[in-house]
Scaffold this active site. Sequence first.
Site, PDB file in Angstrom:
ATOM      1  N   HIS A 147      58.934  31.622  60.520  1.00 35.31           N
ATOM      2  CA  HIS A 147      60.008  32.624  60.461  1.00 35.31           C
ATOM      3  C   HIS A 147      61.326  32.108  61.047  1.00 35.31           C
ATOM      4  CE1 HIS A 147      57.358  35.655  58.972  1.00 35.31           C
ATOM      5  NE2 HIS A 147      56.631  35.718  60.067  1.00 35.31           N
TER       6      HIS A 147
ATOM      7  N   ASP B  42      50.123  32.325  55.049  1.00 31.18           N
ATOM      8  CA  ASP B  42      50.230  33.355  56.080  1.00 31.18           C
ATOM      9  C   ASP B  42      50.450  34.718  55.419  1.00 31.18           C
ATOM     10  OD1 ASP B  42      51.028  33.313  59.321  1.00 31.18           O
ATOM     11  OD2 ASP B  42      51.889  35.000  58.231  1.00 31.18           O
TER      12      ASP B  42
ATOM     13  N   HIS C 281      52.483  36.917  56.264  1.00 29.58           N
ATOM     14  CA  HIS C 281      53.920  37.195  56.259  1.00 29.58           C
ATOM     15  C   HIS C 281      54.659  36.091  55.515  1.00 29.58           C
ATOM     16  CE1 HIS C 281      52.331  39.022  60.040  1.00 29.58           C
ATOM     17  NE2 HIS C 281      53.029  40.053  59.597  1.00 29.58           N
TER      18      HIS C 281
ATOM     19  N   ASP D 253      46.289  35.352  59.383  1.00 31.48           N
ATOM     20  CA  ASP D 253      46.379  36.799  59.476  1.00 31.48           C
ATOM     21  C   ASP D 253      46.063  37.545  58.180  1.00 31.48           C
ATOM     22  OD1 ASP D 253      48.733  35.552  58.732  1.00 31.48           O
ATOM     23  OD2 ASP D 253      49.988  36.553  60.205  1.00 31.48           O
TER      24      ASP D 253
END
Length: 348
Positions: free
Chosen positions: A130, A166, A168, A253
């Site tokens: 990120h 991931d 995200h 995740d």
Amino acid sequence: MRKVQGMTATLLLTDPLFLQHDAGEGHPESPARLRRILQVLARNPVAGTVMTHPRSATDAELLAVHTREHLDAMEQLGGRFERIDEDTAVSPDSIDAARLAAGAAVQAVEAVMAGQAKNAFALVRPPGHHAEPGRAMGFCLYNNVAIAAEAGRRLGAERVLVLDWDVHHGNGTQAAFWGRRDVLYQSVHQFPYYPGSGAAPEVGRGEGQGYTVNCGLPGGNTDADYGMIFEELLLPVAQAYRPDLVLVSAGFDPHRADPIGGMDVTERGFAAMCTAVRKLAEEVSGGKLALVLEGGYSLEGLSNSVHACIEVLAGRDDSFAPGTVNADARAALATSREALKPYWASVR
């Protein structure tokens, strides 16, 4: 770093300093994540692996992705407890740990590019995907995998693939390579979800058009759904691109037990994804493959899935379990293929 004889071993890079980064009580990105991974590996060692301590990234390596202003801002946080945003905080050792995490990702690339390891996994924290060129966010301070991709380019890889599984979207990695074609960024993620980016029409700009591949899934997706996305979108584009180096933003995740994600992936699903990228690397890049740890907040799901992927890196194969594919996943695949048809014959 100890040389691995005959390129037969998988290199694992980690360090106790990663356990010193503490984002605060109750924060999901806790030292317990890596501690549990190491406990599982200690109880069940994987034959054909070698573990080593990494070095820290240099300023030049960090500046290949990040702005000088960002580096200066991070350095000013050294030795302090500070909250950067509602999700992202540092403790006194966090900046040193982040620099070491980036260095571990670079060293993983150096090892596979030099033929010192068959492949590698940087078991690091804080995570990185990120972190944008000028901004820390989403638990991330420096973008480890983007810094590793730049290292691969400097070491002679003309084309680098970064595949991000991931839950995200890796907005920071996408931003780093948005206008370029020497790094192909692919992401399968939950959408709409944090950080809000990663829609299918986000395909890059200028020379980089078509070199960003996004497939956003609505949630509740299974191993079979991920298998379809890999086999009908990510792998065909990657095979057409023929990278000289394959990197994975390995976030766990999407695991069905994860308290943050909304997916239904199992350890076998992650092993199947890892098998797919390992075989891709063997086919197109002489096996040059490195994984970099991102998210994953179920201690059991994370540690067991990491262990399963390390077994795959060391030579075990797995495949996606058969199952009914969700209609929503088929729709997401169709949307992504439509966005990419102008650029890739393999998805037309």
